[in-house]
Design an enzyme around this catalytic site. Structure first.
Site, PDB file in Angstrom:
ATOM      1  N   ASP A 523       0.859  -1.185   0.000  1.00  0.00           N
ATOM      2  CA  ASP A 523       0.000   0.000   0.000  1.00  0.00           C
ATOM      3  C   ASP A 523       0.900   1.242   0.000  1.00  0.00           C
ATOM      4  OD1 ASP A 523      -2.353   1.437   0.231  1.00  0.00           O
ATOM      5  OD2 ASP A 523      -2.498   1.223   2.402  1.00  0.00           O
ATOM      6  N   GLU A 526       2.824   5.086  -3.914  1.00  0.00           N
ATOM      7  CA  GLU A 526       2.838   6.014  -5.063  1.00  0.00           C
ATOM      8  C   GLU A 526       4.167   6.756  -5.179  1.00  0.00           C
ATOM      9  OE1 GLU A 526       0.387   5.531  -2.868  1.00  0.00           O
ATOM     10  OE2 GLU A 526      -0.797   4.402  -4.299  1.00  0.00           O
TER      11      GLU A 526
END
Ligand SMILES: *[C@@H]1O[C@H](CO)[C@@H](O)[C@H](O)[C@H]1NC(C)=O
Ligand SMILES: *[C@@H]1O[C@H](CO)[C@@H](O)[C@H](O)[C@H]1NC(C)=O
Ligand SMILES: *[C@@H]1O[C@H](CO)[C@@H](O)[C@H](O)[C@H]1NC(C)=O
Ligand SMILES: *[C@@H]1O[C@H](CO)[C@@H](O)[C@H](O)[C@H]1NC(C)=O
Ligand SMILES: *[C@@H]1O[C@H](CO)[C@@H](O)[C@H](O)[C@H]1NC(C)=O
Length: 944
Positions: A523, A526
């Site tokens: 997770d 980015e």
């Protein structure tokens, strides 16, 4: 080993390297080599690029001055501006406020369209003859051409590239590459995915390569058109559209397109068929709940287009920099990136399925997930271990098929990776128990490592510091931001550094000895950051150049380092500015590799951030969606689009992540979610429980009923994943993939298919107990009633009771099944079955792929079984194509044949009369339930 490029001398050996067998290989040696290669190339690149950029910096001042001097009337307004109609106006002042003067300083046309400030038509646009590159020479080569262009006039964008080379090469008959790069200086190119550059099969050295493409180059300026030879359709035409710019931090090309039927370009929340009405898709990986017009978690600069003839083609821009992709009604597309080079791949199709097969052949075919990962997954954020066990107990007691229990960051101490909080000290025991009963466990893992724990107490930081594997700031120390870690500091492993591979294996492996998880859920990659850039404010030499370039795409937050790390940060393969969109991808490759080494099994890894090629390594979930009916519907588009991106293992959080669900929404979502390729219910910490039992009987019934069907169809689903791995087929696909000549299907985003044969038509609105479904021209059988509908391409109303999802099976197909059970560990021991759905000619075909469901490299090692089934003239036969996995006896017990008009008078199984069949007249279905056939032995069942 260098990144493979075409050259006259070495294409033969390269094509051998990429022989069919090899290019299918999913072995980890190759990944390692890729990583290492990437790093060597990148180091050289980095030095070179950096040197070059500093040199050019000084020149830019002079350029800016000469630009003002050269401001003149390059164009005659009437000839080159007035003739451009609104839909064909290409924006000459993107993301800026222009007036007549500033517009004309760019040698562009100024024409306010009415007083409507909301008008999307650009007021400042390129004249038709705008071009600032002139042809130097064009040379035909055996498999394409090479052309040089030089800059004829400066633009307002800094550091225009003086000499460009356009290298056009046919890779295969269906794949064309057009690479436009700086002929004099090396620029950044993404280190992965590694695209096999040359794939010339069966071609003799002196013969020109026969290709389905034609390429037309504008004679004296930069511009080209890609044409499909056989029907003379121009697929991509950049001639005379204006606006070609190639500067250091602003590269732009526009092209006219043949139709408005365009799909892909993600990750961004959008309709299945993209909106051509001046829509901007911004590709810059970003942590934000999926929202219209906001850049999403991943970057996929790829589109698929349907043409008027029903043929299709695809285009991939291999560029990892932040970019805007603009769609306008002409129809036309503009790619506008702030770094790297233009490196286009065109895929000729002609079917949409062919386009995806050709695309994944280039970027990497999807990996085969472990069988258990196709079971149901349950998860939530905001739980104690006791609550985890309560949910376990009630879900088991409700008899809901279920394979894997997950843990979000609750299990961590101070929310730090590789730790166990005191109140989760029982987790290892729970995981052991899960394994004992044939279930599995997955934990979340963030890339960010805590940096402010007391020295010597937290090895993941101390080890990483010693090994120098964190992304660095200007002083060469780990760049520090802040993610979940409670002590207030987070540093980021640099997964482009080869040393990080052993670091990560080490950390994951030590933790695996504490908690024996079966998969990792990566997770926040980015990478997401709760401070912009870093704690210091991105203090770097020349930092403005990277943090605030002249043009910033339409990203959320308006600055590149918004909620992520500094663009100037140094990574092993270059600057974060270039590598940002690859961060999650590089973590995914490393994590998949680490887990494979540690467990010696095929792992499950699910990554939030993605880039083209991720599907070769891991799956994806669609992030922090909301518990709303809109998000329920949107999930269909999201999963079929990710299948087009080559990531078939994908799903949305069932019942929604953010916000409280309702009973009815969660009931319908449990039905639809049972048909996501990756099926997981997950919830946020500020919501009430939404595991099926928590919401009561309706949700339990919906989940149990739909998941039981899923579990019975898992052999079919798994066989589709195998086809994805070897042939690049999609697993979940939109209707137009199967019916490309039926225009009615082009925009259907409320139904989808598993493979070619199972149509899923969920209820997507509140208070509905029936649903309108479109059935393309074919024979379809209702999954429940078995009744056939011979459709000529019409809409039908079908019943959808509150606990039921409408499903249809397409005539012409045989689906392998297995008696369902509460886990895949148990269902894999059950007898197999076949669902046979004949087409109008009374025929059907199907296949089963089967292996142990967990070993690595089964395809390369051939350790699998492949069995084909045929139904024709009231006869069912099997062909055993491969039978190398013999550890289990595969028993075929049940066969159901749909569409049988009359009770057979005699049935013969393998030459013997057989009585034990059942005919149901209402259903027009013939049942065999106790066949007891060996699937490895050829059989023959026939009746009259
Ligand atoms: C084309 O022009 C480029 C740039 O000036 C030059 O390097 C190249 O050798 C030329 N090619 C031919 C075939 O003349
Ligand atoms: C192909 O189409 C172009 C216009 O789009 C036309 O000029 C050309 O003559 C056509 N060629 C053939 C072989 O039909
Ligand atoms: C779960 O079920 C087990 C076995 O039935 C029981 O021993 C345990 O107390 C239950 N735990 C919770 C938290 O309900
Ligand atoms: C670099 O990061 C360290 C923390 O790892 C910090 O102390 C230092 O101030 C940073 N330097 C700059 C120039 O940002
Ligand atoms: C969900 O509902 C619970 C209980 O009604 C409430 O406490 C909570 O704030 C709600 N969560 C959200 C995100 O609205």
């Amino acid at each position: 080993m260098l990144k493979k490029e075409y050259s006259e001398h070495n294409y033969n050996s390269i094509s051998e390297d990429y022989s069919d067998r090899n290019s299918r290989k999913y072995n980890f040696t190759r990944i390692c080599v890729i990583l290492a290669t990437a790093i060597i190339v990148a180091v050289c690149l980095f030095k070179f690029v950096n040197h070059f950029r500093i040199a050019n910096e000084e020149e830019s001042v002079i350029i800016a001055e000469s630009n003002i001097l050269s401001k003149n009337s390059l164009y005659d307004y009437n000839d080159t501006c007035a003739v451009v109609s609104d839909d064909f106006k290409f924006d000459c002042f993107p993301r800026g406020k222009s007036d007549q003067q500033s517009c004309e300083e760019r040698n562009c046309c100024w024409a306010p369209t009415g007083n409507d400030s909301d008008s999307l038509v650009p007021w400042c646009y390129y004249p038709t003859n705008y071009n600032n590159y002139k042809v130097v020479n064009i040379t035909q080569s055996r498999n394409g051409l090479i052309a040089y262009f030089n800059l004829s006039s400066e633009t307002t964008y800094k550091e225009n590239i003086k000499l460009l080379c356009m290298d056009v090469s046919y890779h295969t008959a269906q794949r064309l590459r057009i690479k436009i790069y700086d002929a004099e200086n090396t620029r950044y190119e993404p280190p992965y995915p590694e695209i096999p550059a040359v794939h010339l099969n069966n071609s003799k050295i002196n013969e020109p390569l026969v290709s389905d493409y034609g390429i037309v180059v504008a004679e004296n300026q930069l511009g080209f058109a890609v044409v499909r030879k056989i029907d003379n359709v121009t697929l991509f035409d950049s001639r005379n559209v204006g606006g070609f710019i190639y500067s250091d931090q602003f590269i732009q090309i526009s092209a006219l397109l043949p139709t408005k039927y365009i799909y892909g370009i993600g990750e961004q929340r959008a309709n299945l068929m993209l909106d051509m009405n001046w829509k901007i898709h911004t590709l810059f990986n970003h942590d934000s709940p999926p929202t219209d017009n906001v850049n999403g978690y991943g970057a996929h600069p790829f589109y698929l287009m349907m043409e008027k003839s029903g043929k299709s083609h695809g285009v991939f821009l291999f560029n990892s920099n932040a970019m805007d992709v603009v769609l306008q009604p002409a129809p036309a597309i503009t790619f506008r990136t702030i770094g790297g080079i233009l490196d286009f791949y065109y895929f000729m199709g002609p079917t949409p399925a062919d386009v995806i097969a050709q695309y994944t052949e280039a970027i990497g075919r999807p990996y085969l997930p472990p069988y258990w990962s196709l079971g149901f997954h349950l998860c939530r954020f905001g739980q104690t271990l006791n609550q985890v066990i309560e949910v376990h107990n009630r879900t088991i007691n409700a008899g809901i098929p279920w394979d894997t229990h997950w843990n979000d960051i609750d299990y961590m101490k101070n929310r730090n990776d590789f730790t166990l909080s005191d109140n989760f000290s029982g987790l290892p025991g729970y995981v052991e128990y899960l394994h004992k009963i044939g279930m599995h466990h997955v934990v979340i893992l963030d890339p960010g490592v805590s940096s402010r724990e007391p020295k010597g107490t937290y090895p993941p930081y101390d080890d990483g510091l010693k090994q120098g594997i964190f992304i660095k700031n200007a002083t060469g120390l780990p760049l520090e931001g802040q993610v979940w870690n409670k002590d207030g500091g987070t540093v980021f492993p640099d997964f482009t550094n080869p040393k990080t591979v052993s670091y990560w294996i080490d950390q994951v492996s030590k933790y695996h000895q504490v908690v024996a998880f079966d998969g990792l859920w990566i997770d926040m990659n980015e990478p997401s950051n709760f401070v912009n850039g870093d704690w210091q404010g991105c203090i770097f030499n020349n930092s403005d150049h990277w943090e605030n370039p002249q043009y910033v795409p339409a990203i959320e937050g308006g600055v590149l380092n918004y909620k992520t790390i500094c663009m100037s940060a140094k990574q092993h393969s270059g600057l974060h500015y270039d590598l940002h969109n690859l961060y999650g991808f590089s973590e995914a490759i490393t994590t998949q590799f680490a887990l494979s080494i540690i467990t010696s099994m095929r792992p499950l890894v699910i990554s939030r951030s993605s880039f083209a090629g991720l599907g070769h390594f891991t799956g994806h979930w669609t992030g922090d969606v909301y518990s709303t009916w809109d998000d329920l519907k949107q999930s269909i588009t999201d999963i079929v689009v990710f299948n087009m991106f080559g990531i078939p293992l994908v799903g949305a959080d069932i019942c929604g992540f953010n916000g409280n669900t309702t009973v009815e929404l969660c009931s319908r979502w449990s039905q639809l979610g049972a048909f996501y390729p990756f099926s997981r219910n997950h919830n946020s910490d500020d919501c009430f429980d939404q595991d099926p039992v928590a919401l009561g009987a309706l949700v339990v019934n919906s989940a149990r009923k739909a998941l039981t069907i899923r579990y019975s169809l898992l052999p079919y689903l798994y066989s589709l994943f195998w086809k994805a791995q070897i042939d690049g087929e999609t697993v979940a696909r939109p209707l137009f993939f199967e019916y490309p000549s039926d225009e009615n299907t082009y925009n259907i985003d409320t139904q989808f298919l598993w493979g070619p044969a199972l149509l899923i038509s969920p209820v997507l609105k509140e208070n509905q107990e029936e649903v309108q479904i479109y059935l393309p021209n074919d024979t379809w059988y209702d999954y429940y009633s078995k009744i056939a509908i011979k459709s000529n391409g019409s809409t039908y109303t079908v019943a959808a009771p509150l606990d039921t999802i409408p499903l249809s099976i397409r005539g012409g197909y045989i689906l392998p099944t297995q008696d369902p059970s509460t886990t895949t560990t148990l269902s894999r021991k059950n007898p197999f079955g076949l669902l046979i759905a004949p087409n109008v000619s009374g025929e059907a075909y199907g296949y089963l792929f089967w292996d142990d469901g967990k070993s690595l490299n089964v395809w390369e090692n051939g350790m699998y079984n492949e069995i084909h089934f045929k139904y024709q003239s009231s006869t069912i036969t099997a062909e055993v194509v491969t039978s190398n996995y013999l550890d289990e006896r595969l028993v075929l017990q049940n066969i159901t044949v749909f569409g049988i008009q009359a009770n057979p008078t005699s049935v013969i199984v393998n030459g013997n009369a057989y009585q034990n069949f059942l005919y149901n007249k209402t259903e027009q279905a013939l049942y065999f339930q106790t066949l007891n056939l060996d699937l490895f032995t050829v059989f023959n069942i026939t009746w009259t």
